[in-house]
Design a protein around this motif. Structure first.
Motif, PDB file in Angstrom:
ATOM      1  N   GLY A  51      42.735  87.562  17.819  1.00  0.00           N
ATOM      2  CA  GLY A  51      41.548  88.409  17.905  1.00  0.00           C
ATOM      3  C   GLY A  51      40.276  87.597  18.059  1.00  0.00           C
ATOM      4  N   VAL A  52      40.143  86.539  17.268  1.00  0.00           N
ATOM      5  CA  VAL A  52      38.962  85.676  17.355  1.00  0.00           C
ATOM      6  C   VAL A  52      38.923  84.982  18.717  1.00  0.00           C
ATOM      7  CG1 VAL A  52      37.841  83.635  16.346  1.00  0.00           C
ATOM      8  CG2 VAL A  52      38.807  85.397  14.858  1.00  0.00           C
ATOM      9  N   THR A  53      40.082  84.543  19.200  1.00  0.00           N
ATOM     10  CA  THR A  53      40.166  83.967  20.549  1.00  0.00           C
ATOM     11  C   THR A  53      39.834  85.013  21.599  1.00  0.00           C
ATOM     12  OG1 THR A  53      41.924  82.463  19.814  1.00  0.00           O
ATOM     13  CG2 THR A  53      41.699  82.791  22.190  1.00  0.00           C
ATOM     14  N   GLY A  54      40.417  86.193  21.441  1.00  0.00           N
ATOM     15  CA  GLY A  54      40.280  87.245  22.444  1.00  0.00           C
ATOM     16  C   GLY A  54      38.877  87.777  22.582  1.00  0.00           C
ATOM     17  N   GLY A  55      38.098  87.750  21.491  1.00  0.00           N
ATOM     18  CA  GLY A  55      36.716  88.201  21.596  1.00  0.00           C
ATOM     19  C   GLY A  55      35.915  87.346  22.565  1.00  0.00           C
TER      20      GLY A  55
END
Length: 313
Positions: free
Chosen positions: A271-275
């Protein structure tokens, strides 16, 4: 054809990464090397249908919804309470997998403790629970000075994670996100984000935390071998892993799958990467078969449009 707002690219990018990681959360890296995730799966760790996102996205959406009406720590904290009490901004009307620190904070908020006093301040209060939800703050950059944006980022972190290290991780992440929003390529955004972060984190208040971020501030996080990248719940591990995945890939799908397949806290790392990957590559570059499976997809699109109208005009 209208261009999708960056708010949608970021929110959907985070949510899709989160949902990819949910079914394999806590799975070991060794196991995922043998049987890597390549598509949107379901059930697994939390027995949820494909496209189900976790508290990471829920609390991100709570923050984004609050920002649509202006900046209020009380409103943000109240939205977190509504999530816990009424399943507000959950994918399917129930919460699952809530972190211990976040649960403890929500109980303190219920007791009337102010948002700035609720978050943990001990060395053990450096989980990734504020980093995982901080992304919407990046979209406020046009309307705030650098110093005011950073102050608010720190305050929003403090609702659940008030230790300077957790605040710092959020600040670094937001500075990199802002550099991407301003049009920088990924390596440049990483270095620009670090330069901007040093303006505030060289100060005495944060100086003692600098050694914990040495690998990030080296500017060479991408050069580390995978064996040296950790993907547990520690906030620095999550920040390092997300930057490593982002800088060692060349598409949204490649970035989030690399994050998931690191194992451990798969939903949060992805999620942190995907943001960041979503903002950089654009929502149109997120595989549409994944987006179509996301729970409450239209609600997320509507939220992103409201947020864009509130903070990007």
């Amino acid at each position: 054809m209208l261009t999708a707002p960056k708010t949608l690219s970021g929110l959907m990018g985070l949510c899709v990464g989160d949902a990819l990681g949910v079914p394999v959360e806590f799975t070991s890296r060794t196991e995922l090397v043998k049987s890597p995730v390549t598509k949107m799966l379901g059930y697994g760790t939390w027995n949820q249908p494909p496209g189900t996102w976790s508290d990471d996205s829920s609390l991100t959406f709570c923050l984004a919804e609050s920002l649509c009406r202006g900046y209020s720590l009380d409103a943000i904290a109240n939205s977190f309470w509504r999530w816990y009490k009424d399943a507000y901004w959950t994918p399917r009307g129930e919460i699952f997998g809530i972190g211990e620190s976040t649960h403890a904070v929500i109980m303190r908020l219920k007791q009337g403790i102010s948002p700035l006093q609720a978050g943990g301040t001990s060395e053990m209060s450096n989980g990734n629970g504020s980093l995982m939800r901080i992304l919407p703050m990046a979209f406020c950059y046009k309307n705030l000075t650098f110093w005011e944006l950073m102050r608010r980022v720190h305050e929003v972190s403090c609702i659940t994670h008030a230790h300077p290290r957790a605040q710092m991780a959020c600040g670094i992440y937001i500075n990199i996100a802002v550099a991407i929003l301003q049009g920088a390529d990924l390596p440049t955004a990483y270095l620009q984000g670090l330069r901007n972060s040093q303006k505030i984190y060289a100060a005495d208040e944060y100086g003692s935390e600098q050694p914990h971020f040495a690998r990030i501030f080296s500017g060479e996080i991408a050069q580390l071998p995978m064996a040296e990248i950790n993907s547990g719940g520690y906030v620095i591990d999550t920040l390092e892993a997300s930057l490593w995945c982002l800088l060692n890939t060349s598409s949204y799908a490649e970035a989030v799958l690399k994050a998931v397949n690191l194992g451990g806290h798969t939903d949060t790392t992805a999620g942190v990467t995907g943001g960041l990957a979503g903002i950089y590559y654009g929502v149109e570059c997120i595989p549409q078969q994944w987006v179509k499976q996301i729970a409450r997809r239209q609600d997320i699109i509507n939220l992103a449009n409201r947020l864009a109208a509130a903070v990007l005009d």
